[in-house]
Write an enzyme that holds these catalytic residues in place. Sequence first.
Site, mmCIF file in Angstrom:
data_model
loop_
_atom_site.group_PDB
_atom_site.id
_atom_site.type_symbol
_atom_site.label_atom_id
_atom_site.label_comp_id
_atom_site.label_asym_id
_atom_site.label_seq_id
_atom_site.Cartn_x
_atom_site.Cartn_y
_atom_site.Cartn_z
ATOM 1 N N ASP A 13 0.871 -1.163 0.000
ATOM 2 C CA ASP A 13 0.000 0.000 0.000
ATOM 3 C C ASP A 13 0.919 1.228 0.000
ATOM 4 O O ASP A 13 2.118 1.121 0.282
ATOM 5 C CB ASP A 13 -0.885 -0.038 1.246
ATOM 6 C CG ASP A 13 -1.783 1.171 1.356
ATOM 7 O OD1 ASP A 13 -2.406 1.551 0.358
ATOM 8 O OD2 ASP A 13 -1.851 1.746 2.460
ATOM 9 N N ASP A 15 -0.066 5.199 0.897
ATOM 10 C CA ASP A 15 -0.302 6.129 2.001
ATOM 11 C C ASP A 15 -0.479 5.369 3.311
ATOM 12 O O ASP A 15 -1.319 4.477 3.419
ATOM 13 C CB ASP A 15 -1.546 6.976 1.737
ATOM 14 C CG ASP A 15 -1.433 7.799 0.468
ATOM 15 O OD1 ASP A 15 -0.433 8.512 0.320
ATOM 16 O OD2 ASP A 15 -2.345 7.717 -0.376
ATOM 17 N N ASP A 171 -1.698 -0.865 5.867
ATOM 18 C CA ASP A 171 -2.040 -0.364 7.200
ATOM 19 C C ASP A 171 -3.534 -0.333 7.474
ATOM 20 O O ASP A 171 -3.958 0.124 8.541
ATOM 21 C CB ASP A 171 -1.470 1.046 7.401
ATOM 22 C CG ASP A 171 -2.143 2.083 6.506
ATOM 23 O OD1 ASP A 171 -2.189 1.856 5.278
ATOM 24 O OD2 ASP A 171 -2.616 3.111 7.025
#
Length: 225
Positions: A13, A15, A171
């Site tokens: 991922d 960001d 995240d």
Amino acid sequence: MTAARFPRGVLFDLDGTLLDSAPDFVATCDAMLAARGRVPIDPAVLRPVVSKGSWAMVSAAFPDLDAAARDALIPEFLQRYEALIGQHAVLFDGVAGMLDALDAAGTVWGIVTNKPEYLARLIVPQQGWQQRCAVLVGGDTLAERKPHPLPLLHAAQAIGIAAAECVYVGDDERDIVAARAAGMLSVAALWGYRLAEDDPRSWQASVMIDNPEPLHLASTWPISP
């Protein structure tokens, strides 16, 4: 299970996982708020929702507006963000060393993000990743986005590595859900953005890591049997 070798392929991922982009988004929201005579947003309010996407961030900045009014602000949000992208964002501590370790091990790595592809592609040269990032899939690249597994499966196919031999690092819960659906092992990046009520233990990631530093070592990575 873990073993003292790096995975053949790793997908990240963006960001909240590789890039601490929250400062860019704070600046974006502040510009929108200032244009309307409003006070700046508290970064502590915005930061937990960065991984939830543009609508969540606009909602945090303008909590008094109804859904339709928030929807109407999304194009401006994206335009203002594009104009300043990368000016304040930085890699999370330990990310550079983690990527160096993967490169040294011959691991192929790439990015699968829900961020619009045109915006994600602006970040790659800013970080000097043009020759390092083997694939980039954005949230609008395909007909589906995470938590659907299609973007991860597409990325694995693009780098020529079976999904079962790839690890996905993210995240947000949808990152782990997508990885599981794609048949990939996963790393829950606990250093990223989360709401207070989020419980990463319930995501069922292969491993949970507090910061990128342990991922400099092969023994930290989950490896398929």
